[in-house]
Design a protein around this motif. Structure first.
Motif, PDB file in Angstrom:
ATOM      1  N   ILE A 157      37.607  28.392  39.163  1.00  0.00           N
ATOM      2  CA  ILE A 157      36.890  29.290  39.651  1.00  0.00           C
ATOM      3  C   ILE A 157      37.710  30.513  40.162  1.00  0.00           C
ATOM      4  O   ILE A 157      38.791  30.330  41.064  1.00  0.00           O
ATOM      5  N   ILE A 158      37.590  31.754  39.623  1.00  0.00           N
ATOM      6  CA  ILE A 158      38.414  32.832  40.009  1.00  0.00           C
ATOM      7  C   ILE A 158      37.777  34.097  40.446  1.00  0.00           C
ATOM      8  O   ILE A 158      36.500  34.328  40.164  1.00  0.00           O
ATOM      9  N   PHE A 159      38.150  34.491  41.664  1.00  0.00           N
ATOM     10  CA  PHE A 159      37.813  35.927  42.284  1.00  0.00           C
ATOM     11  C   PHE A 159      38.610  37.036  42.017  1.00  0.00           C
ATOM     12  O   PHE A 159      39.778  36.968  42.191  1.00  0.00           O
ATOM     13  N   LEU A 160      37.837  38.006  41.513  1.00  0.00           N
ATOM     14  CA  LEU A 160      38.271  39.240  41.008  1.00  0.00           C
ATOM     15  C   LEU A 160      37.726  40.316  41.846  1.00  0.00           C
ATOM     16  O   LEU A 160      36.552  40.679  41.699  1.00  0.00           O
ATOM     17  N   ASP A 161      38.618  40.751  42.815  1.00  0.00           N
ATOM     18  CA  ASP A 161      38.038  41.729  43.775  1.00  0.00           C
ATOM     19  C   ASP A 161      38.507  43.088  43.212  1.00  0.00           C
ATOM     20  O   ASP A 161      39.613  43.520  43.222  1.00  0.00           O
ATOM     21  N   GLU A 162      37.506  43.944  42.333  1.00  0.00           N
ATOM     22  CA  GLU A 162      37.792  45.190  41.828  1.00  0.00           C
ATOM     23  C   GLU A 162      39.180  45.127  40.963  1.00  0.00           C
ATOM     24  O   GLU A 162      39.972  46.029  41.290  1.00  0.00           O
ATOM     25  N   PRO A 163      39.269  44.350  39.898  1.00  0.00           N
ATOM     26  CA  PRO A 163      40.244  44.069  39.157  1.00  0.00           C
ATOM     27  C   PRO A 163      40.995  45.109  38.265  1.00  0.00           C
ATOM     28  O   PRO A 163      41.865  45.309  37.931  1.00  0.00           O
ATOM     29  N   THR A 164      39.822  46.274  38.074  1.00  0.00           N
ATOM     30  CA  THR A 164      40.304  47.317  37.130  1.00  0.00           C
ATOM     31  C   THR A 164      40.430  48.684  37.681  1.00  0.00           C
ATOM     32  O   THR A 164      40.470  49.639  37.191  1.00  0.00           O
TER      33      THR A 164
END
Length: 314
Positions: A157-164
């Motif tokens: 499970i990966i959390f991407l908080d505003e990755p771009t």
């Protein structure tokens, strides 16, 4: 892992007298992309922080990878990876050294092999710059390195908080490709973003958070259908044809300069066919026609009262 990668029920969090999360509920199936949208201050990052055990909820139940975040925090952390809003790379180290540091920190895990450094450098197209200081990396390269570091230990499970945020269009597309590859490997992605096209492109399901409450949830298409404004657009060859068509379709809105009519419709096959049949009855042909539906920007504005361009600029 259970079929639900993340299950949240009645989640509440306050800071002083401000209620940031006001009893939210959602469930994320394993192997999907779930995107949480909302204006600044809506509670997106707070939600991520609770789910990743960085802060404690005031009440509610949160299970990640089958583990309770309040009582089984260590087990949750072993199952997840987190990429925050800003790339967490050490600029004094090279790309290779940053990855090796993560390997060393997770040395106790039997899943970690030092060969993963070379594998990740290749996967993220960082081989040529692997032995250069991270301080020399572009923003896109730093984000790729940051995500590569997150994958050490193979989290499911990966959390991407505003990755771009802040990346150029090419770097954003590269990140999208990487996210799709992770999804193909069965990884569950929890994505927060200010870019509505990103959520539309990547997410299986989207939830909209506003003032601490979930105000809508569904697939991108389901959310779009909640907003009125779907219409069929006809373009005609001459102004005379436009005049005739406007008389046949009195509910339409005309644009004389563009020689177009905009006709309210649900966009379904039957309703579009009915419109074409009405034109055909008068031997009238349109040069072209297209069905237009509200996009996620329209959904966001309708549900939150915020213009997305304004939110991103803040």
């Amino acid at each position: 892992m259970t079929t639900s990668a993340i299950a949240v029920s009645g989640l509440r969090k306050t800071f002083g007298d401000k209620t940031v999360l006001d009893g939210i509920d959602f469930e994320i199936p394993a192997g999907t992309v779930f995107s949480l949208l909302g204006p600044n201050g809506a509670g997106k990052t707070t939600t991520v922080n609770v789910l990743t055990t960085l802060i404690k909820a005031d009440s509610g139940t949160v299970r990640v990878a089958g583990h309770d975040v309040a009582t089984e925090a260590k087990a949750v952390r072993s199952a997840i990876g987190v990429t925050g809003q800003f790339a967490a790379v050490d600029e004094l180290l090279t790309g290779r050294e940053n990855l090796q540091l993560m390997v060393d920190l997770t040395r106790g895990s039997t899943k970690v092999d030092k060969r993963i450094v070379d594998s990740l450098l290749e996967r993220f197209d960082l081989v040529e710059s692997a032995d250069k200081s991270a301080a020399t990396y572009s923003g896109g390269m730093r984000r790729k390195l940051d995500l590569a570091m997150t994958l050490v230990g193979s989290p499911r499970i990966i959390f991407l908080d505003e990755p771009t945020t802040g990346l150029d269009p090419r770097s954003r597309r590269t990140m999208w490709t990487i996210i799709r590859e992770l999804l193909a490997d069965g990884v569950t992605i929890f994505l927060t973003t200010q870019y509505l096209d990103e959520a539309d492109e990547l997410a299986d399901r989207i939830a909209v958070l506003n003032q601490g409450k979930l105000v809508a949830e569904g697939t991108p298409e389901e959310l779009k259908r909640q907003i009125p404004g779907t219409h069929v657009r006809f373009r005609f060859a001459t102004i005379d044809d436009l005049d005739v068509a406007a008389g046949i379709l009195p509910e339409s809105t005309r644009d004389d300069d563009a020689l177009t009519l905009r006709v309210p419709s649900d966009g379904g096959t039957k309703s579009v066919r009915a419109l074409l049949d009405r034109l055909d009855e008068h031997s009238l042909d349109a040069e072209e026609f297209s069905v237009h539906t509200p996009d996620l920007d329209d959904v966001f504005l309708a549900l939150t009262g915020h213009d997305t361009a304004e939110v991103v600029a803040k």
